[in-house]
Design a protein around this motif. Structure first.
Motif, PDB file in Angstrom:
ATOM      1  N   ALA A 163       0.827  -1.209   0.000  1.00 32.77           N
ATOM      2  CA  ALA A 163       0.000   0.000   0.000  1.00 32.77           C
ATOM      3  C   ALA A 163       0.862   1.260   0.000  1.00 32.77           C
ATOM      4  CB  ALA A 163      -0.921  -0.014   1.220  1.00 32.77           C
ATOM      5  N   ILE A 164       1.930   1.255   0.807  1.00 30.62           N
ATOM      6  CA  ILE A 164       2.824   2.412   0.848  1.00 30.62           C
ATOM      7  C   ILE A 164       3.514   2.595  -0.498  1.00 30.62           C
ATOM      8  CG2 ILE A 164       4.883   3.394   1.925  1.00 30.62           C
ATOM      9  CD1 ILE A 164       4.146   1.781   4.459  1.00 30.62           C
ATOM     10  N   ARG A 165       4.022   1.504  -1.050  1.00 29.35           N
ATOM     11  CA  ARG A 165       4.721   1.574  -2.330  1.00 29.35           C
ATOM     12  C   ARG A 165       3.804   2.111  -3.434  1.00 29.35           C
ATOM     13  NH1 ARG A 165       9.431  -1.334  -3.642  1.00 29.35           N
ATOM     14  NH2 ARG A 165      10.479  -2.283  -1.848  1.00 29.35           N
ATOM     15  N   ALA A 166       2.571   1.673  -3.446  1.00 24.72           N
ATOM     16  CA  ALA A 166       1.639   2.100  -4.494  1.00 24.72           C
ATOM     17  C   ALA A 166       1.438   3.610  -4.456  1.00 24.72           C
ATOM     18  CB  ALA A 166       0.312   1.374  -4.339  1.00 24.72           C
ATOM     19  N   LEU A 167       1.302   4.163  -3.254  1.00 20.09           N
ATOM     20  CA  LEU A 167       1.081   5.600  -3.125  1.00 20.09           C
ATOM     21  C   LEU A 167       2.333   6.394  -3.508  1.00 20.09           C
ATOM     22  CD1 LEU A 167      -1.293   7.370  -2.361  1.00 20.09           C
ATOM     23  CD2 LEU A 167      -0.483   7.356   0.002  1.00 20.09           C
ATOM     24  N   ILE A 168       3.505   5.902  -3.111  1.00 14.07           N
ATOM     25  CA  ILE A 168       4.750   6.575  -3.497  1.00 14.07           C
ATOM     26  C   ILE A 168       4.942   6.536  -5.009  1.00 14.07           C
ATOM     27  CG2 ILE A 168       7.276   6.493  -3.361  1.00 14.07           C
ATOM     28  CD1 ILE A 168       6.925   5.369  -0.495  1.00 14.07           C
ATOM     29  N   ASN A 169       4.735   5.361  -5.594  1.00 10.26           N
ATOM     30  CA  ASN A 169       4.930   5.220  -7.044  1.00 10.26           C
ATOM     31  C   ASN A 169       3.982   6.113  -7.838  1.00 10.26           C
ATOM     32  OD1 ASN A 169       7.048   3.363  -6.970  1.00 10.26           O
ATOM     33  ND2 ASN A 169       5.655   1.624  -6.782  1.00 10.26           N
ATOM     34  N   GLU A 170       2.784   6.311  -7.303  1.00  4.60           N
ATOM     35  CA  GLU A 170       1.826   7.187  -7.982  1.00  4.60           C
ATOM     36  C   GLU A 170       2.242   8.651  -7.889  1.00  4.60           C
ATOM     37  OE1 GLU A 170      -2.911   8.444  -7.646  1.00  4.60           O
ATOM     38  OE2 GLU A 170      -2.118   6.802  -6.416  1.00  4.60           O
ATOM     39  N   ALA A 171       2.697   9.061  -6.706  1.00  2.00           N
ATOM     40  CA  ALA A 171       3.012  10.475  -6.491  1.00  2.00           C
ATOM     41  C   ALA A 171       4.427  10.845  -6.907  1.00  2.00           C
ATOM     42  CB  ALA A 171       2.803  10.829  -5.015  1.00  2.00           C
ATOM     43  N   TYR A 172       5.366   9.907  -6.720  1.00  2.00           N
ATOM     44  CA  TYR A 172       6.787  10.185  -6.988  1.00  2.00           C
ATOM     45  C   TYR A 172       7.421   9.007  -7.728  1.00  2.00           C
ATOM     46  CZ  TYR A 172       6.032  13.798  -3.449  1.00  2.00           C
ATOM     47  OH  TYR A 172       5.556  14.876  -2.745  1.00  2.00           O
ATOM     48  N   PRO A 173       7.045   8.785  -8.965  1.00  2.67           N
ATOM     49  CA  PRO A 173       7.569   7.623  -9.696  1.00  2.67           C
ATOM     50  C   PRO A 173       9.080   7.662  -9.910  1.00  2.67           C
ATOM     51  CG  PRO A 173       6.385   9.121 -11.166  1.00  2.67           C
ATOM     52  CD  PRO A 173       6.104   9.579  -9.771  1.00  2.67           C
ATOM     53  N   GLU A 174       9.677   8.832  -9.766  1.00  2.00           N
ATOM     54  CA  GLU A 174      11.121   8.959  -9.960  1.00  2.00           C
ATOM     55  C   GLU A 174      11.917   8.591  -8.706  1.00  2.00           C
ATOM     56  OE1 GLU A 174       9.809  13.011  -8.378  1.00  2.00           O
ATOM     57  OE2 GLU A 174       8.970  11.350  -9.537  1.00  2.00           O
TER      58      GLU A 174
END
Length: 263
Positions: A57-68
């Motif tokens: 869940a944490i990874r999904a939100l980070i990848n959405e907001a900050y894919p870099e």
């Protein structure tokens, strides 16, 4: 510092999505699926669906907001690269989690050029958050929201010492933990990441851990440092890479404790 760093509100969002995975599984056997994974020095190192699903869940939100941004997580390793890295431990303290003892927490740390600059420790069962925003450390919970400060004038003989477990002590004969324990006011055990948060809050003065991974400590470094404390390895180096770690309420106490441990 890079202008691409997130604000602390994003850390709060990450803690919230993690709690939606951990809390329903806490003190419950539903969807827990307890397994073990190899870990040097331990016969049993548990991992559960709470760990795995919270990290997803944490990874999904980070990848959405900050894919870099890169991500380093206990359960799913490293993805991405670059100067900004998230370091995640979705359930730090899986053993107390399984025992129903609320000293576990979700750790969310941020590295910029390999230095820990922001961090969050979330304990959703007690409804407490501890975080560092890059300048100061804070807590919010049943007692309200307040800035964190370590104790400044405590002497070694007055200090409260904590370690999660003395189980690994025989594997580290070069570490004089027994002597440090005898020179402090009292020693307590079993607090996991919550003990580190209590050091930042001025309740504990020394936290010593025989063996930590980066995901165990990166989130906690800025919380302690920005509350006025010190965190290093046993050799006095930066602690972002883990290892044998000492956290102290202030620099004078830290130097005194390191001398005893390294005697």
């Amino acid at each position: 510092m890079s202008q691409n760093l997130p604000d602390i509100a994003f850390f709060h969002k990450l803690a919230e999505v993690a709690s939606k995975q951990t809390l329903p599984r806490y003190r419950s056997s539903d969807n827990l699926n307890i397994n073990t994974k190899p870990k040097e020095g331990f016969r049993f190192d548990p991992v559960t669906d709470a760990d795995r699903e919270a990290e997803r869940a944490i990874r999904a939100l980070i990848n959405e907001a900050y894919p870099e941004h890169a991500i380093i997580g206990e359960e799913f390793g490293t993805t991405g690269s670059g100067p900004i890295k998230w370091v995640l431990d979705p359930v730090d303290g899986t053993r107390p989690f399984l025992c129903g003892i609320p000293v576990w927490g979700t750790l969310i740390g941020l590295l910029y050029k390999n230095r820990a600059v922001m961090g969050m420790m979330s304990q959703p069962f007690t409804n407490e958050l501890f975080w560092a925003d890059g300048k100061q450390a804070w807590t919010k919970g049943p007692l309200g929201e307040m800035q964190l400060h370590t104790r400044k004038n405590v002497t070694l003989s007055q200090a409260i010492l904590h370690t999660t477990s003395a189980e690994l002590a025989p594997n580290y004969p070069q570490v004089n933990f027994k002597e440090l324990s005898e020179q402090t006011l009292m020693t307590r055990f079993g607090g996991e990441c919550y003990a580190m948060a209590m050091l930042a809050a001025g309740q504990i003065d020394l936290c010593f851990e025989f063996s930590l991974q980066p995901y165990d400590i990166v989130a906690l470094i800025p919380i302690i440092e920005q509350a006025g404390g010190v965190v290093t390895t046993l050799t006095g180096q930066r602690a972002e890479s883990g290892g044998t770690i000492l956290a102290s309420a202030n620099a004078v106490l830290h130097e005194q404790a390191l001398k005893v441990l390294n005697f």
